[in-house]
Design an enzyme around this catalytic site. Structure first.
Site, mmCIF file in Angstrom:
data_model
loop_
_atom_site.group_PDB
_atom_site.id
_atom_site.type_symbol
_atom_site.label_atom_id
_atom_site.label_comp_id
_atom_site.label_asym_id
_atom_site.label_seq_id
_atom_site.Cartn_x
_atom_site.Cartn_y
_atom_site.Cartn_z
ATOM 1 C CD1 TRP A 59 2.788 2.142 5.739
ATOM 2 C CD2 TRP A 59 1.427 2.091 7.442
ATOM 3 N NE1 TRP A 59 1.912 3.114 5.369
ATOM 4 C CE2 TRP A 59 1.146 3.013 6.609
ATOM 5 C CE3 TRP A 59 0.810 1.704 8.498
ATOM 6 C CZ2 TRP A 59 -0.059 3.768 6.654
ATOM 7 C CZ3 TRP A 59 -0.284 2.503 8.929
ATOM 8 C CH2 TRP A 59 -0.916 3.399 7.769
ATOM 9 C CE1 TYR B 281 1.351 6.694 4.422
ATOM 10 C CE2 TYR B 281 3.458 5.328 4.225
ATOM 11 C CZ TYR B 281 2.458 6.005 5.050
ATOM 12 O OH TYR B 281 2.512 6.166 6.513
ATOM 13 C CD GLU C 99 1.729 4.140 11.774
ATOM 14 O OE1 GLU C 99 2.445 2.969 11.765
ATOM 15 O OE2 GLU C 99 2.076 4.791 10.828
#
Length: 198
Positions: A46, A16, A38
């Site tokens: 996250w 990522y 988000e």
């Protein structure tokens, strides 16, 4: 490879960081996905949401806003029993609310990316922070984005969430200067690093 300090050793997180975070996104569906993911991370990390991302995509019809806007109470109840996502009623309802607000923006601006990228005049902001502690949690632009999204009906779009969204979708490049991806993003955007000042 040199990376930003927030990355752990999970190959999913490394991938990522290396291939997604900070890469400019102009695809409307993906931008809508990021807004909601988000928001889902509010109060969490996250990394927690990233591990559940594929579950989210399956649960929310690949974040097709037209479909999500039609969700009824039965569908929401089903989602609240889905162990693959964060089963928070406010957050689940927010995705449906956001889908409706998103569709209105698309109708007004022709595309969501036209609207969202207008906050940075259509091009990524190139930052050059030396350390993680220098990277802000919010900026004047994220404040403005948050205020406007809320006015248009979006939920879970506080300024901190908006700035994290901007970082993830490449509206800003917040890889620290010692990170290899900092240079990779610059090169992909044709930025001459010799002209950057610190």
């Amino acid at each position: 490879m040199n990376r930003c300090g927030w990355v752990n050793q999970d190959p999913l997180y490394i991938d990522y960081h290396d291939h997604e975070w900070g890469v400019p996104v102009y695809d409307d569906r993906l931008l809508f996905e990021y807004v909601n993911l988000e928001g889902a991370q509010a109060g969490l990390s996250w990394y927690t949401i990233l591990k559940k991302r594929e579950n989210y995509r399956q649960a929310f019809d690949q974040f097709e806003a037209e479909k999500i806007a039609q969700y009824d109470e039965e569908k929401i109840a089903e989602l609240l029993h889905n162990e693959g996502i964060v089963r928070n009623k406010l957050k689940v309802n927010a995705v449906v609310t956001n889908a409706k607000a998103y569709l209105k923006i698309v109708e007004e601006f022709g595309a969501f990316h036209t609207y969202i990228w207008s906050f940075v005049d259509g091009k990524p902001i190139q930052n050059h922070f030396k350390e993680m502690k220098d990277v802000p949690a919010t900026t004047g632009i994220s404040d403005k984005m948050s205020k406007d999204l809320k006015k248009r009906g979006f939920k879970f779009v506080g300024s901190t969430i908006c700035y994290a969204f901007m970082q993830a979708t490449g509206m800003v490049n917040d890889h620290i200067v010692s990170c290899d991806c900092y240079h990779k993003r610059n090169n992909s955007l044709g930025i001459n690093e010799e002209k950057l000042t610190t």
